[in-house]
Design an enzyme around this catalytic site. Structure first.
Site, PDB file in Angstrom:
ATOM      1  NE  ARG A  87      -4.713   5.614  -2.486  1.00 25.52           N
ATOM      2  CZ  ARG A  87      -5.735   5.807  -1.657  1.00 25.52           C
ATOM      3  NH1 ARG A  87      -5.849   6.950  -0.999  1.00 25.52           N
ATOM      4  NH2 ARG A  87      -6.642   4.878  -1.466  1.00 25.52           N
ATOM      5  CE1 TYR A 133      -8.513   0.332   9.155  1.00 25.86           C
ATOM      6  CE2 TYR A 133      -8.671   1.231  11.374  1.00 25.86           C
ATOM      7  CZ  TYR A 133      -8.026   1.153  10.156  1.00 25.86           C
ATOM      8  OH  TYR A 133      -6.887   1.887   9.940  1.00 25.86           O
ATOM      9  CB  SER A 134     -11.751  -2.465  15.956  1.00 25.69           C
ATOM     10  OG  SER A 134     -11.173  -2.587  17.233  1.00 25.69           O
ATOM     11  N   GLY A 177       0.827  -1.207   0.000  1.00 24.57           N
ATOM     12  CA  GLY A 177       0.000   0.000   0.000  1.00 24.57           C
ATOM     13  C   GLY A 177       0.852   1.245   0.000  1.00 24.57           C
ATOM     14  CE  LYS A 185      -5.262  -1.089  10.096  1.00 26.70           C
ATOM     15  NZ  LYS A 185      -4.027  -1.139   9.274  1.00 26.70           N
ATOM     16  CG  ASN A 210       0.867   1.482   4.785  1.00 26.95           C
ATOM     17  OD1 ASN A 210       0.539   2.120   5.783  1.00 26.95           O
ATOM     18  ND2 ASN A 210       0.532   1.865   3.554  1.00 26.95           N
ATOM     19  CB  ILE A 241      -2.586  10.094  10.063  1.00 24.59           C
ATOM     20  CG1 ILE A 241      -2.092   9.275  11.265  1.00 24.59           C
ATOM     21  CG2 ILE A 241      -1.418  10.684   9.287  1.00 24.59           C
ATOM     22  CD1 ILE A 241      -1.314  10.058  12.303  1.00 24.59           C
ATOM     23  CB  SER A 250      -5.313   1.565  13.530  1.00 29.96           C
ATOM     24  OG  SER A 250      -6.218   2.609  13.827  1.00 29.96           O
TER      25      SER A 250
END
Length: 248
Positions: A16, A157-158, A13, A161, A92, A190, A144
């Protein structure tokens, strides 16, 4: 001159956002880089040209969907074939598909787990034999704050991560007697494209909860990666929080 001069790294990743900042930071240290991307070939090739011209390193853009084992293997083998060594792996690659749990589909759950967590296994599993040949092998997993503290509408997502953190600790134990260290970085909020889509009112609410009263910059995550790669020989199995004090 950095002692990383001539080392070779993969950043998944990497075309960008945080990934691109990590690529630039490692290139500045003299690391030759394989920049993985899935869709944005133009951004990846532009970054290749940028780091080659600005820092004099070699760089290669490789398209691969690292949520697929076959693509992850191809990415790693391309890196080894192109540079004949591998010293650094930065996992990443990541996506979000935020939904409250009641609205979360099986597809949304599986896709986030596949991209954010399964990819870490696939790429690391293929890369590890080569990393163990390095005098200073480094694995850095970009987790994260959501994997530590949770997030509303982010069970998928949690979970992914948080899984990265557990993966990091266990693999670090297994590799502690080798020259390979394994660590994770847990960014807070971020300034990336992902955050740019958040409405200004919500952004201000988030910012008010951060003790330092600002969002982090991608370059600050990249500096943390650089520290672990360059000076983290006695650091392994750790989660480095870069979050402005939001989670302690």
């Amino acid at each position: 001159m950095s002692h990383l001069q001539g080392f070779v790294g993969i950043v998944t990743g990497g075309s960008r956002g945080i990934g691109a900042s990590i690529v630039r930071e490692l290139a500045q240290q003299g690391v030759h880089l394989v920049i993985n991307y899935q869709c944005n070939a133009d951004a990846a090739e532009t970054l290749v040209q940028e780091v080659q011209e600005e820092f004099g390193v070699k760089a290669l853009a490789v398209q691969a969907d690292v949520s697929l084992e076959s693509d992850a293997k191809r990415l790693v083998h391309t890196a080894k074939k192109s540079f004949n060594r591998l010293d650094i792996l930065v996992n990443n690659a990541g996506i979000t598909r935020d939904r409250t749990f009641k609205k979360l589909s099986v597809e949304d759950w599986n896709k986030v787990i596949e991209v954010n967590l399964n990819s870490v296994f696939y790429v690391t599993h293929s890369a590890l034999p080569y990393l163990q040949e390095s005098p200073q092998g480094r694995i850095v997993n970009i987790s994260s704050i959501i994997g530590q503290a949770g997030g509303f509408g982010q069970t998928n997502y949690s979970a992914a991560k948080a899984g990265m953190i557990g993966f990091t600790k266990s693999l670090a134990l297994e590799l502690a007697k080798t020259a390979v260290t394994v660590n994770s970085i847990c960014p807070g909020f971020i300034e990336t494209d992902m955050l740019a889509y958040v409405p200004e009112e919500v952004r201000e609410q988030i910012k008010s909860r951060i003790p330092q009263r600002r969002f982090g910059q991608p370059e600050e995550i990249a500096k943390a990666v650089s520290f672990l790669v360059k000076d983290g020989g006695y650091i392994t199995g750790q989660s480095l929080n870069v979050n402005g004090g939001l989670y302690m």
